[in-house]
Design a protein around this motif. Structure first.
Motif, PDB file in Angstrom:
ATOM      1  N   ASN A 213       0.828  -1.198   0.000  1.00 38.27           N
ATOM      2  CA  ASN A 213       0.000   0.000   0.000  1.00 38.27           C
ATOM      3  C   ASN A 213       0.868   1.256   0.000  1.00 38.27           C
ATOM      4  O   ASN A 213       0.897   2.011   0.971  1.00 38.27           O
ATOM      5  N   PHE A 214       1.547   1.456  -1.098  1.00 40.38           N
ATOM      6  CA  PHE A 214       2.458   2.590  -1.213  1.00 40.38           C
ATOM      7  C   PHE A 214       1.746   3.938  -1.062  1.00 40.38           C
ATOM      8  O   PHE A 214       2.276   4.842  -0.407  1.00 40.38           O
ATOM      9  N   PRO A 215       0.538   4.120  -1.610  1.00 42.17           N
ATOM     10  CA  PRO A 215      -0.159   5.407  -1.408  1.00 42.17           C
ATOM     11  C   PRO A 215      -0.383   5.724   0.074  1.00 42.17           C
ATOM     12  O   PRO A 215      -0.203   6.872   0.490  1.00 42.17           O
ATOM     13  N   ALA A 216      -0.739   4.730   0.877  1.00 43.92           N
ATOM     14  CA  ALA A 216      -0.927   4.973   2.319  1.00 43.92           C
ATOM     15  C   ALA A 216       0.395   5.328   2.976  1.00 43.92           C
ATOM     16  O   ALA A 216       0.442   6.176   3.877  1.00 43.92           O
ATOM     17  N   PHE A 217       1.459   4.696   2.536  1.00 44.30           N
ATOM     18  CA  PHE A 217       2.788   5.011   3.048  1.00 44.30           C
ATOM     19  C   PHE A 217       3.137   6.472   2.760  1.00 44.30           C
ATOM     20  O   PHE A 217       3.629   7.186   3.635  1.00 44.30           O
ATOM     21  N   LEU A 218       2.865   6.925   1.537  1.00 44.67           N
ATOM     22  CA  LEU A 218       3.154   8.318   1.176  1.00 44.67           C
ATOM     23  C   LEU A 218       2.310   9.289   2.005  1.00 44.67           C
ATOM     24  O   LEU A 218       2.817  10.323   2.451  1.00 44.67           O
ATOM     25  N   ILE A 219       1.061   8.962   2.223  1.00 45.18           N
ATOM     26  CA  ILE A 219       0.203   9.805   3.066  1.00 45.18           C
ATOM     27  C   ILE A 219       0.793   9.904   4.465  1.00 45.18           C
ATOM     28  O   ILE A 219       0.859  10.991   5.051  1.00 45.18           O
ATOM     29  N   ASN A 220       1.250   8.789   5.012  1.00 47.26           N
ATOM     30  CA  ASN A 220       1.859   8.782   6.341  1.00 47.26           C
ATOM     31  C   ASN A 220       3.126   9.641   6.376  1.00 47.26           C
ATOM     32  O   ASN A 220       3.339  10.396   7.327  1.00 47.26           O
ATOM     33  N   LEU A 221       3.957   9.546   5.350  1.00 42.29           N
ATOM     34  CA  LEU A 221       5.183  10.356   5.299  1.00 42.29           C
ATOM     35  C   LEU A 221       4.869  11.855   5.327  1.00 42.29           C
ATOM     36  O   LEU A 221       5.634  12.631   5.880  1.00 42.29           O
TER      37      LEU A 221
END
Length: 155
Positions: free
Chosen positions: A43-51
Motif C-alpha cells: 500500500n504505497f499510497p498509504a505510506f506516502l500519506i503517512n510520510l
C-alpha cells in the motif's frame, strides 16, 4: 544532477530496493519508517500519506512539529532522504534538530549526504530559517564532516 523532491510513486521500485538494502545491512532506513517493506509495497499510497502527515498546513499533534520529507533522487533512482523540520521543540533541540538525512547504503561515500544537506539548507532558507540545528552522534565522523563542509559549527 541529483535533486530533492517530495516522495512520490515515481520512485517506488527504487525506494523499495533501498529499504531492502538498508534492512539487509542493518541501516536506519529500514528501521525508522514505521512500516516493513511488505506493507510499503502492498500500500504505497498509504505510506506516502503517512510520510506527509506533518507537512503544512497540517496541524501536528502535541509534541510534534511541521516537517516535510524530501527524497534525494537522480532520474528515477532513489538515493536518500531528508527530513526538514520547520521548527524545533525541546526534544528536537536535544536530538534531531531541523534536518535529518540518510543515504541508502550502496550510495554512501559518494558525496550525496553533503549534497542532500546543502539542498536541505537551501530549502530551509526558502522557508525563512536563518539558522538551523543539525545534529549527529559524537562518533559519527562522516556526518560531522558533512555538516562542517556545509558550514556547520561544532557545539
Amino acid at each position: 544532477m541529483p535533486t530533492l523532491v517530495p516522495p512520490s510513486e515515481t520512485f517506488k521500485d527504487s525506494f523499495l530496493d533501498a529499504v531492502r538494502e538498508a534492512q539487509a545491512t542493518g541501516s536506519g532506513l529500514g528501521d525508522t519508517l514505521g512500516f516493513n517493506v511488505a506493507e510499503i509495497e502492498r500500500n504505497f499510497p498509504a505510506f506516502l500519506i503517512n510520510l506527509n502527515r506533518f507537512v503544512p498546513p497540517a496541524v501536528p499533534p502535541e509534541g510534534f512539529v511541521n516537517s516535510e520529507p524530501l527524497w534525494l533522487v537522480e532520474g528515477d533512482t532513489y538515493l536518500g532522504r531528508v527530513s526538514l523540520r520547520h521548527t524545533l521543540n525541546r526534544r528536537l533541540r536535544e536530538f534531531g534538530g531541523h534536518i535529518g538525512y540518510e543515504i541508502r547504503p550502496g550510495e554512501r561515500r559518494r558525496g550525496y549526504a553533503t549534497l542532500a544537506l546543502r539542498l536541505a539548507l537551501e530549502r530551509a532558507r526558502a522557508l525563512g530559517l536563518s539558522r538551523v540545528l543539525v545534529t549527529c552522534d559524537l562518533d559519527n565522523l562522516g556526518s560531522r564532516r558533512v555538516i562542517e563542509t556545509n558550514g556547520g559549527e561544532l557545539e
